[in-house]
Design an enzyme around this catalytic site. Sequence first.
Site, PDB file in Angstrom:
ATOM      1  N   ASP A   6      70.775 -21.071  -9.939  1.00  0.00           N
ATOM      2  CA  ASP A   6      70.561 -20.635  -8.548  1.00  0.00           C
ATOM      3  C   ASP A   6      71.311 -19.319  -8.350  1.00  0.00           C
ATOM      4  O   ASP A   6      72.120 -18.919  -9.188  1.00  0.00           O
ATOM      5  CB  ASP A   6      71.092 -21.712  -7.580  1.00  0.00           C
ATOM      6  CG  ASP A   6      70.950 -21.320  -6.111  1.00  0.00           C
ATOM      7  OD1 ASP A   6      69.866 -20.848  -5.731  1.00  0.00           O
ATOM      8  OD2 ASP A   6      71.921 -21.456  -5.346  1.00  0.00           O
ATOM      9  N   TYR A  38      69.966 -13.798  -2.911  1.00  0.00           N
ATOM     10  CA  TYR A  38      68.694 -13.310  -3.450  1.00  0.00           C
ATOM     11  C   TYR A  38      67.690 -13.041  -2.309  1.00  0.00           C
ATOM     12  O   TYR A  38      66.794 -12.219  -2.461  1.00  0.00           O
ATOM     13  CB  TYR A  38      68.059 -14.377  -4.346  1.00  0.00           C
ATOM     14  CG  TYR A  38      68.565 -14.477  -5.773  1.00  0.00           C
ATOM     15  CD1 TYR A  38      69.534 -13.611  -6.280  1.00  0.00           C
ATOM     16  CD2 TYR A  38      68.049 -15.454  -6.631  1.00  0.00           C
ATOM     17  CE1 TYR A  38      69.974 -13.734  -7.601  1.00  0.00           C
ATOM     18  CE2 TYR A  38      68.466 -15.576  -7.937  1.00  0.00           C
ATOM     19  CZ  TYR A  38      69.430 -14.722  -8.426  1.00  0.00           C
ATOM     20  OH  TYR A  38      69.840 -14.849  -9.729  1.00  0.00           O
ATOM     21  N   CYS A  69      66.263 -22.825  -7.107  1.00  0.00           N
ATOM     22  CA  CYS A  69      66.348 -21.779  -6.087  1.00  0.00           C
ATOM     23  C   CYS A  69      64.917 -21.473  -5.635  1.00  0.00           C
ATOM     24  O   CYS A  69      64.079 -21.101  -6.464  1.00  0.00           O
ATOM     25  CB  CYS A  69      66.989 -20.541  -6.705  1.00  0.00           C
ATOM     26  SG  CYS A  69      67.001 -19.113  -5.620  1.00  0.00           S
ATOM     27  N   ASN A  70      64.653 -21.652  -4.347  1.00  0.00           N
ATOM     28  CA  ASN A  70      63.304 -21.397  -3.842  1.00  0.00           C
ATOM     29  C   ASN A  70      62.924 -19.931  -3.977  1.00  0.00           C
ATOM     30  O   ASN A  70      61.782 -19.595  -4.293  1.00  0.00           O
ATOM     31  CB  ASN A  70      63.199 -21.806  -2.366  1.00  0.00           C
ATOM     32  CG  ASN A  70      63.413 -23.288  -2.177  1.00  0.00           C
ATOM     33  OD1 ASN A  70      64.530 -23.790  -2.336  1.00  0.00           O
ATOM     34  ND2 ASN A  70      62.367 -24.013  -1.855  1.00  0.00           N
ATOM     35  N   THR A  71      63.901 -19.051  -3.706  1.00  0.00           N
ATOM     36  CA  THR A  71      63.622 -17.609  -3.729  1.00  0.00           C
ATOM     37  C   THR A  71      63.296 -17.150  -5.151  1.00  0.00           C
ATOM     38  O   THR A  71      62.351 -16.387  -5.362  1.00  0.00           O
ATOM     39  CB  THR A  71      64.840 -16.830  -3.186  1.00  0.00           C
ATOM     40  OG1 THR A  71      65.312 -17.479  -2.000  1.00  0.00           O
ATOM     41  CG2 THR A  71      64.494 -15.396  -2.875  1.00  0.00           C
ATOM     42  N   CYS A 179      65.476 -23.861   1.203  1.00  0.00           N
ATOM     43  CA  CYS A 179      66.462 -23.122   0.403  1.00  0.00           C
ATOM     44  C   CYS A 179      67.475 -24.151  -0.069  1.00  0.00           C
ATOM     45  O   CYS A 179      67.905 -25.005   0.721  1.00  0.00           O
ATOM     46  CB  CYS A 179      67.132 -22.046   1.257  1.00  0.00           C
ATOM     47  SG  CYS A 179      68.626 -21.345   0.513  1.00  0.00           S
TER      48      CYS A 179
END
Length: 244
Positions: A6, A38, A69-71, A179
């Site tokens: 992440d 991010y 990590c979604n981003t 997130c």
Amino acid sequence: MIGVYDSGVGGLSVWKELVSLMPDEDYVYYSDAAFCPYGPKDPSFIVERACAVTDFFIEKGCKLIVVACNTATAAAITHLRAHYEIPFVGMEPAIKPAILHSRSGVVGVLATAGTFKGKLYLSTLARFSGEVKVVEHVGEGLVETVEKGVLDGPEVEGLVHRCIDPMLEAGADHIVLGCTHYPFLQPVIERLAGPYVTVVNPAPAVARQAMRLLKKEEPSQGKGSTEFCSSAEDISVLLRLSQM
Ligand code: DGL
């Protein structure tokens, strides 16, 4: 070994679910805290970081990488899958279950700017939203407070209020945590949202997906250990939150 990664401490919320499902595996957790957050960064930079972390995990001998990590999932997972043979598990935006279970017909989604711009989120939204109204909000300041290890108190309440009040005013009965940092604030979010709102954390589903992928491989020869690594020098918050 399973690599979990992440931009910072947020992925610990996924790592915890992985450890509780697969306690005999060995893990390497990588916090890219030198480059956190991010969320507002250019996708090409996030792809660059994802490749650097993937190379690090492969060098360590990992057999699976969880992009917790979604981003980073939004920006880099397609690239990673196209350029590496090692299997990847990414974050799924949990808007589908929230939309399916909503009684009020309004769902709130809390995520970073990068996640909202991602193809995966936009296509999931287009496929499943139907008649349901989706109220999106960028969780301004939330990642930063979790990185400091400040998880409650008046300042955190103020930040959470700013994010969720527009959703509650619109009548949301579900709030999706888009997130991986936000589950650390789940107690505050639930307290301020009240008893009629369900807060949805996709981490358990992502951990189950990682287990399904691993089941195809041979049984674990691990000892149930985790090595914590970071691109930043100070890992005290990382170690503290890993104990929670
Ligand atoms: N925890 C991350 C996510 O799930 C990244 C947050 C950030 O670095 O902005 O999106």
